[in-house]
Design a protein around this motif. Sequence first.
Motif, PDB file in Angstrom:
ATOM      1  N   PHE A  42       0.842  -1.199   0.000  1.00 38.72           N
ATOM      2  CA  PHE A  42       0.000   0.000   0.000  1.00 38.72           C
ATOM      3  C   PHE A  42       0.876   1.247   0.000  1.00 38.72           C
ATOM      4  O   PHE A  42       2.108   1.162   0.030  1.00 38.72           O
ATOM      5  CB  PHE A  42      -0.991  -0.014   1.170  1.00 38.72           C
ATOM      6  CG  PHE A  42      -0.365   0.144   2.527  1.00 38.72           C
ATOM      7  CD1 PHE A  42      -0.681   1.230   3.325  1.00 38.72           C
ATOM      8  CD2 PHE A  42       0.529  -0.807   3.029  1.00 38.72           C
ATOM      9  CE1 PHE A  42      -0.101   1.383   4.578  1.00 38.72           C
ATOM     10  CE2 PHE A  42       1.098  -0.670   4.275  1.00 38.72           C
ATOM     11  CZ  PHE A  42       0.791   0.432   5.052  1.00 38.72           C
ATOM     12  N   TYR A  43       0.268   2.433  -0.053  1.00 42.18           N
ATOM     13  CA  TYR A  43       0.965   3.657  -0.434  1.00 42.18           C
ATOM     14  C   TYR A  43       2.267   3.955   0.313  1.00 42.18           C
ATOM     15  O   TYR A  43       3.285   4.226  -0.345  1.00 42.18           O
ATOM     16  CB  TYR A  43       0.027   4.875  -0.361  1.00 42.18           C
ATOM     17  CG  TYR A  43       0.774   6.147  -0.690  1.00 42.18           C
ATOM     18  CD1 TYR A  43       1.189   6.405  -1.998  1.00 42.18           C
ATOM     19  CD2 TYR A  43       1.151   7.044   0.308  1.00 42.18           C
ATOM     20  CE1 TYR A  43       1.927   7.547  -2.306  1.00 42.18           C
ATOM     21  CE2 TYR A  43       1.890   8.183   0.012  1.00 42.18           C
ATOM     22  CZ  TYR A  43       2.278   8.423  -1.296  1.00 42.18           C
ATOM     23  OH  TYR A  43       3.018   9.537  -1.595  1.00 42.18           O
ATOM     24  N   ASN A  65      -4.501   3.260  -4.753  1.00 46.50           N
ATOM     25  CA  ASN A  65      -4.852   4.426  -3.952  1.00 46.50           C
ATOM     26  C   ASN A  65      -6.361   4.631  -4.009  1.00 46.50           C
ATOM     27  O   ASN A  65      -7.000   4.388  -5.032  1.00 46.50           O
ATOM     28  CB  ASN A  65      -4.149   5.672  -4.483  1.00 46.50           C
ATOM     29  CG  ASN A  65      -2.732   5.797  -3.969  1.00 46.50           C
ATOM     30  OD1 ASN A  65      -2.474   5.592  -2.788  1.00 46.50           O
ATOM     31  ND2 ASN A  65      -1.801   6.111  -4.854  1.00 46.50           N
ATOM     32  N   PRO A  69      -7.312  -0.363   2.777  1.00 47.51           N
ATOM     33  CA  PRO A  69      -6.545  -1.613   2.709  1.00 47.51           C
ATOM     34  C   PRO A  69      -6.762  -2.613   3.830  1.00 47.51           C
ATOM     35  O   PRO A  69      -6.290  -3.746   3.729  1.00 47.51           O
ATOM     36  CB  PRO A  69      -5.095  -1.121   2.731  1.00 47.51           C
ATOM     37  CG  PRO A  69      -5.143   0.142   3.501  1.00 47.51           C
ATOM     38  CD  PRO A  69      -6.472   0.766   3.208  1.00 47.51           C
ATOM     39  N   GLU A 284      -3.179   5.463   4.467  1.00 46.64           N
ATOM     40  CA  GLU A 284      -3.301   4.074   4.015  1.00 46.64           C
ATOM     41  C   GLU A 284      -3.533   4.018   2.514  1.00 46.64           C
ATOM     42  O   GLU A 284      -3.600   2.953   1.915  1.00 46.64           O
ATOM     43  CB  GLU A 284      -4.423   3.387   4.803  1.00 46.64           C
ATOM     44  CG  GLU A 284      -4.042   3.213   6.277  1.00 46.64           C
ATOM     45  CD  GLU A 284      -5.192   2.840   7.184  1.00 46.64           C
ATOM     46  OE1 GLU A 284      -6.334   2.715   6.673  1.00 46.64           O
ATOM     47  OE2 GLU A 284      -4.964   2.665   8.388  1.00 46.64           O
ATOM     48  N   GLY A 285      -3.641   5.184   1.914  1.00 48.76           N
ATOM     49  CA  GLY A 285      -3.813   5.335   0.476  1.00 48.76           C
ATOM     50  C   GLY A 285      -4.169   6.776   0.184  1.00 48.76           C
ATOM     51  O   GLY A 285      -4.924   7.387   0.937  1.00 48.76           O
TER      52      GLY A 285
END
Length: 314
Positions: A42-43, A65, A69, A284-285
């Motif tokens: 993830f990001y 994104n 997640p 988290e994104g």
Amino acid sequence: MKRLLGTFIIFLLVLSGCSNSVSTKNEQTSDGSKKLEIVTTFYPMYYFAQKVAGSSANVELLIPNGVEPHDWEPTAKDMAKIQDADMFIYNSRYFETWTEKVLKSINDSNLKVIEASKGIELMDALEADEEEEKHSEHTSSKDPHVWLSPVLAKHEVDNIAKALDQADPNNKDQFEKNATALKSQLSNLDRLYKETIDKAQKKEFVTQHAAFGYLAKQYGLKQIPIAGLSPDVEPTLGKLAELTELTKKENVKIIYFEELTSSKVAQTLANEIGAKTEVLNPLEGLTKDEQEKGLDYIDVMKKNLESLKLSILE
């Protein structure tokens, strides 16, 4: 005839996909060596890896994104991407809970697997969320949200840089130079947080879910989460009543929510106590708006600090 035509078209698409994959796989660095193929979850993992790798590797983001997640699960296509990569980077088995199962099913002994939070002493979920009831499902779990502390983020960068150095020694100097530059930015971010929060009149801030435990611990703040480590778990009516009483007592003016999940519970509590709602991004994104504005991890963390000021500086 139609069935044969359809089969032929699918065959051509697969062939085309394979061709594209091969051409990407054969990309080379400036010294003529093959570029590493890196898959990140993830990001934040993507951002750290991409910054350290620079142009010497291809870095791919697995969880898009804009997608929350916590409950994301990989498809067969995603698993194939991991298997085809040279390196797979994830944050923690306590966040990407599907990794152990997926990695066991992948038949590739050459895949280098990096747990970026390795070596960081993770807080128990109850330490991260003091309001969580003792019989909670999280009592034996750990809080994985270490990337929200700039200090711990530097540790993750070090783990990623070390793995890249070992995987591609020819580009070690470049990786180390890039890692040093990123860690310098994180040190500046840490300094900005510390200088700002040192002036705080209040220490408490109310969040939608318990993602900011490490940030709070790093800078002497107190996170009051509405929900636990998962943003999808809504509090009971009893817990909400307790929070209403507590936030009124603490004269809380801001309830923080995040844009990748519903803000319904945060808005309910805010309405109950006459507070406003503001965004505090657990990174988290990136949201669509953040992507369109070209924002990155550092930018969003600075925005989070500006948002926190509304609660702690009066």
